[in-house]
Write a protein that holds these residues in place. Structure first.
Motif, PDB file in Angstrom:
ATOM      1  N   LYS A   1       0.852   8.673  -0.288  1.00  0.00           N
ATOM      2  CA  LYS A   1       0.146   9.833   0.264  1.00  0.00           C
ATOM      3  C   LYS A   1      -1.199   9.470   0.885  1.00  0.00           C
ATOM      4  CE  LYS A   1       3.333  12.624  -1.267  1.00  0.00           C
ATOM      5  NZ  LYS A   1       4.241  13.333  -0.345  1.00  0.00           N
ATOM      6  N   ALA A   2      -1.813   8.403   0.430  1.00  0.00           N
ATOM      7  CA  ALA A   2      -3.146   8.042   0.918  1.00  0.00           C
ATOM      8  C   ALA A   2      -3.047   7.297   2.243  1.00  0.00           C
ATOM      9  CB  ALA A   2      -3.867   7.177  -0.113  1.00  0.00           C
ATOM     10  N   PRO A   3      -4.033   7.440   3.128  1.00  0.00           N
ATOM     11  CA  PRO A   3      -3.980   6.767   4.433  1.00  0.00           C
ATOM     12  C   PRO A   3      -4.228   5.274   4.319  1.00  0.00           C
ATOM     13  CG  PRO A   3      -6.058   7.917   4.190  1.00  0.00           C
ATOM     14  CD  PRO A   3      -5.241   8.287   2.989  1.00  0.00           C
ATOM     15  N   ILE A   4      -3.775   4.553   5.338  1.00  0.00           N
ATOM     16  CA  ILE A   4      -4.000   3.114   5.472  1.00  0.00           C
ATOM     17  C   ILE A   4      -4.859   2.893   6.704  1.00  0.00           C
ATOM     18  CG2 ILE A   4      -2.926   0.855   5.848  1.00  0.00           C
ATOM     19  CD1 ILE A   4      -0.459   1.861   4.438  1.00  0.00           C
ATOM     20  N   TYR A   5      -5.889   2.043   6.569  1.00  0.00           N
ATOM     21  CA  TYR A   5      -6.806   1.765   7.670  1.00  0.00           C
ATOM     22  C   TYR A   5      -6.514   0.367   8.207  1.00  0.00           C
ATOM     23  CZ  TYR A   5      -9.225   5.806   5.763  1.00  0.00           C
ATOM     24  OH  TYR A   5      -9.523   7.060   5.300  1.00  0.00           O
ATOM     25  N   LEU A   6      -6.086   0.295   9.454  1.00  0.00           N
ATOM     26  CA  LEU A   6      -5.728  -0.963  10.100  1.00  0.00           C
ATOM     27  C   LEU A   6      -6.858  -1.363  11.051  1.00  0.00           C
ATOM     28  CD1 LEU A   6      -3.577  -3.167  10.543  1.00  0.00           C
ATOM     29  CD2 LEU A   6      -2.649  -1.758  12.379  1.00  0.00           C
ATOM     30  N   TYR A   7      -7.608  -2.402  10.662  1.00  0.00           N
ATOM     31  CA  TYR A   7      -8.693  -2.928  11.491  1.00  0.00           C
ATOM     32  C   TYR A   7      -8.136  -4.066  12.341  1.00  0.00           C
ATOM     33  CZ  TYR A   7     -12.227  -0.267   8.924  1.00  0.00           C
ATOM     34  OH  TYR A   7     -12.986   0.735   8.394  1.00  0.00           O
ATOM     35  N   ILE A   8      -8.407  -4.045  13.647  1.00  0.00           N
ATOM     36  CA  ILE A   8      -7.796  -4.990  14.582  1.00  0.00           C
ATOM     37  C   ILE A   8      -8.884  -5.737  15.343  1.00  0.00           C
ATOM     38  CG2 ILE A   8      -6.259  -5.255  16.565  1.00  0.00           C
ATOM     39  CD1 ILE A   8      -4.874  -2.677  15.704  1.00  0.00           C
ATOM     40  N   ASN A   9      -8.801  -7.047  15.321  1.00  0.00           N
ATOM     41  CA  ASN A   9      -9.628  -7.924  16.149  1.00  0.00           C
ATOM     42  C   ASN A   9      -8.764  -9.132  16.493  1.00  0.00           C
ATOM     43  OD1 ASN A   9     -11.703  -9.212  17.488  1.00  0.00           O
ATOM     44  ND2 ASN A   9     -12.693  -9.954  15.628  1.00  0.00           N
ATOM     45  N   SER A  10      -7.835  -8.927  17.406  1.00  0.00           N
ATOM     46  CA  SER A  10      -6.794  -9.928  17.651  1.00  0.00           C
ATOM     47  C   SER A  10      -6.505 -10.022  19.138  1.00  0.00           C
ATOM     48  CB  SER A  10      -5.519  -9.544  16.885  1.00  0.00           C
ATOM     49  OG  SER A  10      -4.443 -10.391  17.227  1.00  0.00           O
ATOM     50  N   THR A  11      -6.152 -11.220  19.552  1.00  0.00           N
ATOM     51  CA  THR A  11      -5.746 -11.452  20.937  1.00  0.00           C
ATOM     52  C   THR A  11      -4.240 -11.326  21.117  1.00  0.00           C
ATOM     53  OG1 THR A  11      -5.635 -13.834  20.517  1.00  0.00           O
ATOM     54  CG2 THR A  11      -7.713 -12.957  21.360  1.00  0.00           C
ATOM     55  N   GLY A  12      -3.555 -10.775  20.141  1.00  0.00           N
ATOM     56  CA  GLY A  12      -2.114 -10.593  20.260  1.00  0.00           C
ATOM     57  C   GLY A  12      -1.354 -11.893  20.068  1.00  0.00           C
ATOM     58  N   THR A  13      -0.341 -12.083  20.867  1.00  0.00           N
ATOM     59  CA  THR A  13       0.488 -13.287  20.763  1.00  0.00           C
ATOM     60  C   THR A  13      -0.023 -14.417  21.646  1.00  0.00           C
ATOM     61  OG1 THR A  13       1.971 -12.390  22.454  1.00  0.00           O
ATOM     62  CG2 THR A  13       2.539 -11.968  20.150  1.00  0.00           C
ATOM     63  N   THR A  14      -1.233 -14.279  22.191  1.00  0.00           N
ATOM     64  CA  THR A  14      -1.823 -15.333  23.016  1.00  0.00           C
ATOM     65  C   THR A  14      -3.203 -15.684  22.467  1.00  0.00           C
ATOM     66  OG1 THR A  14      -2.842 -13.757  24.538  1.00  0.00           O
ATOM     67  CG2 THR A  14      -0.604 -14.512  25.053  1.00  0.00           C
TER      68      THR A  14
ATOM     69  N   LEU B   1       0.817  -1.205   0.000  1.00  0.00           N
ATOM     70  CA  LEU B   1       0.000   0.000   0.000  1.00  0.00           C
ATOM     71  C   LEU B   1       0.855   1.262   0.000  1.00  0.00           C
ATOM     72  CD1 LEU B   1      -2.836  -1.033   2.483  1.00  0.00           C
ATOM     73  CD2 LEU B   1      -2.946  -0.888  -0.008  1.00  0.00           C
ATOM     74  N   GLN B   2       1.983   1.227   0.689  1.00  0.00           N
ATOM     75  CA  GLN B   2       2.871   2.390   0.658  1.00  0.00           C
ATOM     76  C   GLN B   2       3.470   2.577  -0.724  1.00  0.00           C
ATOM     77  OE1 GLN B   2       6.303   3.987   3.542  1.00  0.00           O
ATOM     78  NE2 GLN B   2       6.865   2.136   2.452  1.00  0.00           N
ATOM     79  N   TRP B   3       3.747   1.479  -1.420  1.00  0.00           N
ATOM     80  CA  TRP B   3       4.315   1.581  -2.766  1.00  0.00           C
ATOM     81  C   TRP B   3       3.288   2.105  -3.767  1.00  0.00           C
ATOM     82  CZ3 TRP B   3       2.943  -1.199  -7.221  1.00  0.00           C
ATOM     83  CH2 TRP B   3       3.773  -1.006  -8.317  1.00  0.00           C
ATOM     84  N   THR B   4       2.048   1.671  -3.643  1.00  0.00           N
ATOM     85  CA  THR B   4       1.034   2.097  -4.609  1.00  0.00           C
ATOM     86  C   THR B   4       0.714   3.581  -4.471  1.00  0.00           C
ATOM     87  OG1 THR B   4      -0.680   1.353  -3.075  1.00  0.00           O
ATOM     88  CG2 THR B   4      -0.024  -0.172  -4.820  1.00  0.00           C
ATOM     89  N   ASP B   5       0.649   4.076  -3.238  1.00  0.00           N
ATOM     90  CA  ASP B   5       0.338   5.492  -3.036  1.00  0.00           C
ATOM     91  C   ASP B   5       0.822   5.910  -1.657  1.00  0.00           C
ATOM     92  OD1 ASP B   5      -0.612   8.045  -3.001  1.00  0.00           O
ATOM     93  OD2 ASP B   5      -2.561   7.554  -3.846  1.00  0.00           O
TER      94      ASP B   5
END
Length: 314
Positions: A144-157, A138-142
């Motif tokens: 300048k445009a924002p990236i949206y990081l959606y999180i639904n994770s228990t981490g490393t556990t 996504l950084q390579w394609t553009d």
């Protein structure tokens, strides 16, 4: 018996006659046939002269002084890299100008086309590999445009607390987020526990969101199962977990704007946070609810992004 001998003699004479005729035909072909030769190169050929004139006037072709040699493309003397999509002036004000006309074949690709990275599993190596690759793409394609990081994770556990991944998996994604030049908007859509909570807090200040009923939790790194390891190896693992804990506390203090002592006291026991408490602790900034249109109206339009990036319309 006599008839058999006579038949064999006839076959032998026929075979010798056939071989003799083939040999004579081959000899005749070699003596009479000539290999066709290509016509000699004529530098005064009208077609070659027109090609030379076109090459002399074209900036992509290297001019030549020797009329006896045809022109050639100058692609090795002064190579130039192709411009990235963000360096090309857009004729329209949409960031979806170059997207394919047909949708990608799978749902993650559809989300990626909307510049959405979705973490919906514990942070195991295969998840880290995919997320880091998506961020780089996504950084390579553009850039300048924002990236949206959606999180639904228990981490490393896992939900029951069993360790499923090393703390380095979360730190790898965090470092990739910090290295990207684009704006990172994080959204908690379920739960963000441990290292996932760090990723949630690592978004751009003011652009960290949570849904009304999403949960966040801070907890200390856990020691992986030691099994039948000797005592010296268990001690080495314990020291590594202590270093990971110190790193996690330092990063959380940076993004939540709390002191290291406050964060250290908060994660002595699992620190659960609902949406409002996550805002108070500094993990997120806003709650997305059914009236989120008012919040999303503050997001810059594609025209404003182009104007801020210095991109002019053709």
């Amino acid at each position: 018996m006599a008839s058999c001998v006579q038949a064999s003699m006839v076959h032998s004479s026929l075979g010798r006659g056939r071989r003799t005729r083939c040999k004579s035909i081959n000899t005749t072909i070699r003596n009479s046939a000539t290999i066709p030769m290509p016509p000699p190169f004529n530098p005064k050929d009208p077609f070659l002269q027109k090609l030379a004139a076109a090459a002399a006037s074209s900036p992509t072709l290297k001019p030549f002084s020797n009329s006896d040699s045809p022109p050639y493309l100058d692609i090795f003397d002064s190579p130039q890299l192709m411009a990235s999509p963000a360096q090309v002036e857009r004729s329209s004000s949409s960031y979806s100008e170059h997207k394919p006309r047909r949708p990608p074949p799978d749902l993650p690709s559809l989300l990626l086309d909307g510049r959405i990275v979705y973490i919906a599993m514990p942070l195991v190596p295969v998840v880290t590999e995919l997320v880091v690759a998506q961020l780089l793409y996504l950084q390579w394609t553009d850039p300048k445009a924002p990236i949206y990081l959606y999180i639904n994770s228990t981490g490393t556990t896992r939900d029951d607390g069993e360790t499923v991944g090393l703390e380095s998996e979360g730190f790898a994604i965090y470092d990739a987020l910090m290295q990207t030049k684009t704006e990172i908007c994080t959204v908690n859509v379920g739960c963000a526990i441990g290292q996932a909570c760090l990723l949630l807090a690592a978004g751009k200040k003011g652009r960290r969101f949570t849904l009304p009923h999403s949960k966040a939790m801070l907890q200390q790194p856990r020691v992986p199962s030691s099994g039948l390891l000797p005592a010296s190896d268990v001690l080495i693992r314990a020291k590594e977990v202590k270093r990971n804990k110190d790193t996690l506390i330092k990063l959380l203090a940076k993004h939540t704007e709390h002191s290291i002592e406050e964060v250290s006291n908060a994660i002595k026991l699992p620190f659960h946070m609902d949406a409002q408490r996550a805002i108070e602790f500094g993990v997120v900034d806003k709650v997305l609810w059914r009236g989120q249109e008012t919040l999303m109206a503050a997001v810059a339009s594609p025209e404003d992004w182009d104007k801020g990036a210095g991109i002019k319309e053709a």
